[in-house]
Design an enzyme around this catalytic site. Structure first.
Site, PDB file in Angstrom:
ATOM      1  N   HIS A 129       0.812  -1.211   0.000  1.00 42.35           N
ATOM      2  CA  HIS A 129       0.000   0.000   0.000  1.00 42.35           C
ATOM      3  C   HIS A 129       0.849   1.266   0.000  1.00 42.35           C
ATOM      4  O   HIS A 129       0.395   2.320  -0.464  1.00 42.35           O
ATOM      5  CB  HIS A 129      -0.949  -0.001   1.194  1.00 42.35           C
ATOM      6  CG  HIS A 129      -1.981  -1.082   1.129  1.00 42.35           C
ATOM      7  ND1 HIS A 129      -2.822  -1.381   2.179  1.00 42.35           N
ATOM      8  CD2 HIS A 129      -2.300  -1.961   0.138  1.00 42.35           C
ATOM      9  CE1 HIS A 129      -3.612  -2.380   1.842  1.00 42.35           C
ATOM     10  NE2 HIS A 129      -3.315  -2.755   0.613  1.00 42.35           N
ATOM     11  N   PHE A 375      -0.942  -8.178   4.983  1.00 44.48           N
ATOM     12  CA  PHE A 375       0.386  -7.584   4.854  1.00 44.48           C
ATOM     13  C   PHE A 375       0.386  -6.246   4.127  1.00 44.48           C
ATOM     14  O   PHE A 375       1.349  -5.904   3.425  1.00 44.48           O
ATOM     15  CB  PHE A 375       1.339  -8.564   4.150  1.00 44.48           C
ATOM     16  CG  PHE A 375       1.193  -9.985   4.612  1.00 44.48           C
ATOM     17  CD1 PHE A 375       1.264 -10.295   5.958  1.00 44.48           C
ATOM     18  CD2 PHE A 375       0.944 -11.010   3.714  1.00 44.48           C
ATOM     19  CE1 PHE A 375       1.120 -11.610   6.400  1.00 44.48           C
ATOM     20  CE2 PHE A 375       0.791 -12.323   4.144  1.00 44.48           C
ATOM     21  CZ  PHE A 375       0.874 -12.623   5.493  1.00 44.48           C
ATOM     22  N   CYS A 376      -0.671  -5.460   4.287  1.00 44.65           N
ATOM     23  CA  CYS A 376      -0.796  -4.161   3.615  1.00 44.65           C
ATOM     24  C   CYS A 376      -0.553  -4.295   2.113  1.00 44.65           C
ATOM     25  O   CYS A 376       0.034  -3.419   1.475  1.00 44.65           O
ATOM     26  CB  CYS A 376       0.137  -3.127   4.229  1.00 44.65           C
ATOM     27  SG  CYS A 376      -0.364  -2.608   5.880  1.00 44.65           S
ATOM     28  N   ALA A 377      -1.014  -5.418   1.562  1.00 49.90           N
ATOM     29  CA  ALA A 377      -0.943  -5.656   0.119  1.00 49.90           C
ATOM     30  C   ALA A 377      -2.212  -6.419  -0.260  1.00 49.90           C
ATOM     31  O   ALA A 377      -2.160  -7.518  -0.810  1.00 49.90           O
ATOM     32  CB  ALA A 377       0.303  -6.439  -0.246  1.00 49.90           C
ATOM     33  N   CYS A 395      -5.886  -5.240   7.291  1.00 49.63           N
ATOM     34  CA  CYS A 395      -4.485  -5.673   7.376  1.00 49.63           C
ATOM     35  C   CYS A 395      -4.298  -6.715   8.460  1.00 49.63           C
ATOM     36  O   CYS A 395      -3.452  -7.584   8.358  1.00 49.63           O
ATOM     37  CB  CYS A 395      -3.581  -4.472   7.639  1.00 49.63           C
ATOM     38  SG  CYS A 395      -3.214  -3.535   6.150  1.00 49.63           S
TER      39      CYS A 395
END
Length: 459
Positions: A129, A375-377, A395
């Site tokens: 992100h 994982f902020c993805a 997240c």
């Protein structure tokens, strides 16, 4: 980009000393164990060398820039010498600038604020992100997740060729995925970007701690990374690369340090002459200790021999992958396939387990710290799990009870400070949990899976 495949014997290339390597933690089943920190991708433990350097400097702490006193001058020299150390570590070109920031996220937001008004941005949906989200004021094209490195290059070439109108463009790409650890074809993507008149920024947050990064060799325009992933304490980051867009942009923060001269006008207003150096985007009192920490880490990795560190890490990567492959219930997540080169970041799911439950059991019963979630993805993990990209999630772990399916994964990550024993203990724990189940009961609390107090599982 590829990493050396030759493995070194671990006794020849020993792990680097890090803080916390002898910390013990309690187990829910009783007793204590040395903590196995296997969450390097989130924040790597600080190198002991870095901590010692900071402690040696601390008594000489002083304000930087323009201070007449001895400690101020010493701190200023330390700050600017750190800039030169980082530039050398990154292989910066003669006219590149090194700007100190708070983190990779801060670095990319700084660049986003500096791009020309009509700039088009191209970013893969696979990005963290920090790379995916800063471009809110630009015309953004989100590229679908490629399934091979060659497809990544082809996708970018098509998108750049089709852009309308043809004007300034910026490509943002990771060097190593924070989810799969896979290396991206950075040099080839840079060549494709430049062939179509675009620039490229490399998110090296996961690459720089595991693999040498050379701006000139990769031919990228900018590199961004964070100190807390490079074995330094929290709160510092770097944006390094071409100076022209940064010099032309309004300061990221307006204030002291960014300005060379401020004067009142006759009409009552204020005229400001801004710096054209890196100071233009470093307003306020800088994080001198954080900056020095990054420089110390750069020196430590270089002096330890980065090639040897890379080779040892590849040995650990192979050991983890082989160990997980022996557990049929485990599925390792990958975009580019099993043979893709990668750093010490591996995500996986376990059939029949909620990922938050599995990670909680690793911590509570074995003293092993990993990460679970998205994982902020989010778009990337959704793609890898085969779920709808529009599925809701956060997240952290979604609110699923232990045993229920969860739309998240488990990530194990390691690096220069990881002992062999931590890897061996992790693999034994995974095998035991899958084969025998958890020895404790768990419940969901505030969206996290936590051990029930005093309730062992019935086995």
């Amino acid at each position: 980009m590829s990493v050396p495949t030759a493995a070194l014997d671990s006794s020849v290339c020993a792990p680097l000393p890090v803080l916390g390597q002898n910390v013990t933690v309690p187990l829910v089943t009783g007793g204590e164990v040395t903590y196995a920190a296997l969450d390097y991708a989130a924040s790597a433990p600080a190198l002991q060398r870095v901590w010692d350097d900071v402690a040696a400097y601390a008594p000489y702490y002083g304000s930087v820039h323009r201070g007449a006193g001895y400690l101020s001058q010493l701190s200023t020299d330390l700050f600017e010498n750190s800039r030169r150390t980082v530039a050398e570590f990154l292989g910066c070109r003669a006219d590149d600038q090194v700007v100190f920031t708070r983190s990779t996220t801060d670095s990319l937001n700084l660049l986003a604020a500096a791009i020309p008004a009509d700039c088009q941005v191209f970013v893969y949906e696979t990005e963290h992100h920090a790379s995916l989200l800063p471009w809110r004021d630009a015309q953004v094209t989100y590229l679908n997740a490629p399934r091979t490195p060659a497809q990544a290059v082809e996708t970018l070439e098509r998108a750049l060729a089709d852009r309308d109108p043809y004007g300034p463009a910026l490509v943002c790409v990771t060097g190593a995925s924070n989810v799969t650890g896979e290396l991206w074809p950075v040099r080839e993507l840079a060549a494709a970007a430049h062939a179509h008149g675009a620039r490229i920024v490399l998110d090296a947050a996961q690459l720089a701690p595991h693999h040498p990064v050379d701006i000139a060799e990769l031919d990228v325009d900018w590199v961004a990374f964070s100190g807390h992933k490079l074995y330094a304490p929290f709160g510092s980051g770097v944006l390094a690369g071409r100076a022209d867009w940064l010099q032309a942009a309004e300061p990221y923060l307006a204030g002291g340090g960014a300005s060379r001269k401020v004067a009142r006008r006759a009409d009552g207003g204020v005229d400001v002459d801004w710096h054209t150096t890196a100071a233009r985007h470093e307003a306020g009192s800088p994080n001198v200790i954080g900056v020095y920490s990054i420089a110390s880490a750069c020196k430590a990795l270089t002096e330890a021999g980065f090639e040897g560190l890379v080779a040892r890490e590849q040995e650990l990567v192979g050991r983890v992958r082989e160990g997980l492959a022996e557990v049929p219930e485990v599925r390792v997540l990958s975009l580019f396939g099993d043979d893709a080169p990668r750093v010490g970041v591996i995500s996986f799911v376990v059939s029949g387990w909620n990922s938050s439950h599995f990670a909680a059991a690793l911590s509570a019963e074995y003293g092993i710290g990993v990460r679970d979630g998205l994982f902020c993805a989010h778009p990337l993990v959704r793609t890898l799990l085969g779920s709808d990209p529009q599925d809701p999630g956060e997240c952290g772990a979604p609110e699923a009870e232990p045993g229920e399916r969860s739309l998240n994964a488990i990530r194990v990550s390691f690096g220069a400070g990881t002992p062999d024993e931590h890897i061996d203990r992790f693999l034994r724990a995974v095998s035991e949990l899958v084969r025998e189940g958890a020895r404790w009961n768990y419940r969901t609390e505030d969206g996290r899976c936590v051990p029930d107090r005093g309730e062992a599982a019935q086995v």
